[in-house]
Design an enzyme around this catalytic site. Structure first.
Site, short mmCIF file in Angstrom:
data_model
loop_
_atom_site.label_atom_id
_atom_site.label_comp_id
_atom_site.label_asym_id
_atom_site.label_seq_id
_atom_site.Cartn_x
_atom_site.Cartn_y
_atom_site.Cartn_z
N MET C 1 0.84 -1.20 0.00
CA MET C 1 0.00 0.00 0.00
C MET C 1 0.88 1.25 0.00
O MET C 1 1.94 1.28 0.59
CB MET C 1 -0.91 0.01 1.24
CG MET C 1 -1.91 -1.14 1.28
SD MET C 1 -3.32 -0.83 0.20
CE MET C 1 -4.01 -2.49 0.10
N CYS C 2 0.40 2.25 -0.65
CA CYS C 2 1.15 3.48 -0.83
C CYS C 2 0.45 4.62 -0.07
O CYS C 2 -0.57 4.41 0.59
CB CYS C 2 1.22 3.84 -2.32
SG CYS C 2 1.75 2.45 -3.37
N ARG C 3 1.01 5.79 -0.13
CA ARG C 3 0.39 7.02 0.39
C ARG C 3 0.45 8.06 -0.70
O ARG C 3 1.44 8.12 -1.44
CB ARG C 3 1.15 7.57 1.62
CG ARG C 3 1.32 6.63 2.80
CD ARG C 3 0.08 6.54 3.66
NE ARG C 3 -0.77 5.46 3.17
CZ ARG C 3 -1.95 5.14 3.71
NH1 ARG C 3 -2.43 5.82 4.75
NH2 ARG C 3 -2.66 4.17 3.21
N VAL C 86 4.10 8.40 -2.64
CA VAL C 86 5.20 7.59 -2.11
C VAL C 86 4.77 6.14 -2.17
O VAL C 86 3.65 5.79 -1.82
CB VAL C 86 5.61 8.00 -0.68
CG1 VAL C 86 6.24 9.39 -0.70
CG2 VAL C 86 4.44 7.96 0.29
N ASN C 112 -3.31 4.00 -4.72
CA ASN C 112 -3.00 3.22 -3.54
C ASN C 112 -3.94 2.02 -3.55
O ASN C 112 -5.17 2.21 -3.57
CB ASN C 112 -3.22 4.06 -2.27
CG ASN C 112 -3.06 3.23 -1.01
OD1 ASN C 112 -2.42 2.18 -1.03
ND2 ASN C 112 -3.66 3.70 0.08
#
Lengths: 267, 267, 267, 267
Positions: C1-3, C86, C112
């Site tokens: 998972m990303c932000r 990110v 995400n």
């Protein structure tokens, strides 16, 4: 704070320590349990002894967990003596020159810890290096500088004494800068034959260090954190220790540069 | 030897100099015509003045010709004053900290040339830096050190004098090391308002420098090589020159630090 | 998972979102609070709209927290509309081509979430792309593929419909591969004028999404996590939502591609 | 156009080919004499056979001449069979996934040349791959695709036949796209036991290939350019050749996929 692992024994693939154990160094780069920072993503490095007197080295600025080259190298290279490090930056940019292990001739060195107030003591310590070591100052970290100070103090002929005197220099530079000495030094280093380590801090928390045997073998590991919490072969090294690993055993001696220095100064 | 280009004038996109002309800086990175080395693939950098007093900067260790980020940035960023550099390493590893332009406060600096025998004079020159500039020594190149020496000599209040005194320091350090001074210095630098350049060598070949106007505009360029051989607006700057570019014109004055020093020493 | 974080409003420096807030995107890259993974160190990217129709873009494979170029760019570039991301890798190597935002013409996209069982549906989905979008498949991530599917479904003329049909394609491919559809899609995308987002999952946990105003301004942010827990301006977007941000307001509509598809199939 | 070198024989350090000879592969990366491009700075890679069935691999996107890791690895790793490549990009971004050698199971492959009009035939060729090889398509180069086509055609059981059929596929795809076939294929590949190479082009210039013995030893080299112009042991391989290197000798056979295909089509 960083995480590291070192090995001495019958040749094993680097992956047996770096990537394979359940709490391998790579796993620690993502989820360290005992460090101040859980993530060690600011580069990594390995140094191993093999066909040549000088160690081979591979360092890069990526997180260790995503580097496909590291994975391939650790699966191919076997060695009787190697150091591996994952970095969480405390000083110095993320560049290859700032990644551990540092190498000088046959010697390699890696470090978890820091010199508190480094910017206040850096110049004095760099100025104290002899010319041939000043030229080997490639990066800007406190860690590389500690290594070069140890080299300057005669690491080759008297490892513990040289480390002790290097620590004294750092303390002296702090006092000269009118700041409280604040050195944390859990480090490993080798000349390609023996493996040494230190667990030491001038005060406060001392970064962890464990010694154990590699599962299923006779080789010895020194590690920031055990690869397996349930493995009784891993023992915590007490603070203020100097460790020497040979083919046969692990020697742990007191490491007390402050006391030595106090005695010296009172003499 | 490296290649570089600088611009001062009405705002233009960086691509108008870095990527678009037929013999653009990117083209020069692959096929320099006048340099000692045709390939400048050891990193690159841009510094531009825009919304802030301090310049923006983008540097990386890849060859400029293959960096997709550089291409996008140069197509988006327009600026009235910028420096761009492609590197062919002569000393110092390929790391971001060794890529030009170097920046200190509002000042930016880039260089084509070298200090011959650098390893023999490096330590003396570094030791001569005041503390606040010693702390700004991030890399290991001769170029960054020349910039810091110029800062130490008062670049902000007297650009030409500071540059002259910095050159004298290099000459003095060479003489102290008992080697023939061998400095090649074709450099550009700016405080965000004016653009300065030097074309100078203690002896022998002097790296090239040209001044011209950007095709179709009134802005001025300083470049290692003209973007277009057939463009009559580009003129070669003679050796031993100090160049000052303002909104209105390009001033070229003699730059003779050796004579100045000889006079000083005989006084 | 990303932000990720996106902004639309009066021009602000990218740093006002990427680096400055106490729980900025950079802070989230190190210590995400609501993601499945706390560390987002597998690269980053920004896409911003400025002087050109097509967005500028800067992406790299380092952790965002250690990239000095990102810091400088975010302090120099101001924009009325930008996306920043990110990455914590779920599929695809750490390479620039796999870093978000993805760009096609004027459109940019970041994500995400993931396509569960991607290796089972990837080929069928790639084969369904029209030629001109197949050529734009530069990396190997599920995220880029979702974007290209949305483009193929007419993102320019009907953003919500195109997104809905792209989701249906993923569901259909999963069913064809006899696996349970498992898509998590919290994404933002823009054509340079409006800013859109989706918060959706076929089942189970839905990656978080918040909308708020940038402190002290009128601009709107869409973010994985609020920059400040105590800021009441940030509101959680409910699952199964399609969000459209304009200069004037934030519209939240239901996003229910599965229902739409069920209706369609029963028709 | 790229440059490459391969070795089969008694174990030698990789540096004996990659860095040490006067016209070593590294030297060729900077100053190739026979290639269309003198500079091969768009990444590099090595694959070597050692302790495992599958080869080790190290690739990176920097120019080979500036990579300190490559230098250290080539000084430490000795191998009886290895491939080394420096890249000048013709298609595909500069990313690790686009750097040669490519590896699939025990096989490794590297290439100098290109598929002319690649964007016109790429999709058809990728679509022709079986699923398990489609999943191994990590990058976007024509070179990796040729390798996967050779794997699909049975490289393991019939190397020359598989290579010939892969070439026929490329020709067929070009004809289908109504463009003149324009394949240049000077490639080396190995299964860890034998070393194979091809020198072939559908028309026009054929990238060079030489075979020779490593100075002072019995091992065989295949190289884009001889390491030493004055070394009579290096012989040019004629165009349209298939080369097989074993412990004992170098076999050169005609490689004529176009003729084979013409016969087949007329049958």
């Amino acid at each position: 704070m960083c995480r590291w692992a070192a090995y001495l024994g019958e040749p094993v693939f680097l992956e047996d320590i770096v990537t394979s154990p359940c709490h391998s160094l790579i796993a620690q780069s993502h989820h360290a349990l005992e460090g101040k920072t859980a993530t060690n993503g600011d580069g990594f490095g390995i140094a191993w002894y093999g066909a040549r007197d000088e160690p081979g080295r591979y360092r890069d600025v990526l997180p260790a967990w995503s580097d496909c080259n590291l994975k391939s190298l650790c699966g191919q290279i076997s060695s009787p003596l190697f150091l591996a490090h994952v970095r969480a930056s405390t000083s110095g940019a993320t560049s290859r020159d700032n990644c551990h292990p540092f190498v000088s001739g046959r010697w390699s060195f890696m470090h978890n810890g820091q010199i508190g107030g480094f910017e206040r003591v850096r110049r004095r310590l760099e100025a104290s290096l002899p010319d041939h070591l000043y030229e080997q100052r490639h990066g800007s970290t406190d860690s590389e500088l500690i290594f070069l100070l140890m080299m300057a103090e005669g690491l080759a002929s008297d490892p513990q004494g040289a480390a002790s005197r290097a620590v004294s220099r750092v303390i002296e530079a702090s006092e000269h800068a009118m700041i409280e000495p604040d050195l944390k030094l859990t480090a490993a280093f080798s000349d390609g034959e023996r493996l040494y380590a230190i667990r030491y801090a001038t005060s406060g928390h001392v970064p962890t260090l464990y010694a154990g045997t590699l599962r299923g073998g006779t080789g010895r590991c020194l590690v920031s954190e055990p690869f397996d919490r349930s493995d009784p072969s891993f023992e915590a090294i007490p603070a203020a220790s100097f460790v020497e690993v040979t083919d046969r055993n692990v020697l742990v001696r007191p490491f007390e540069p402050q006391q030595a220095r106090a005695l010296e100064m009172s003499a």
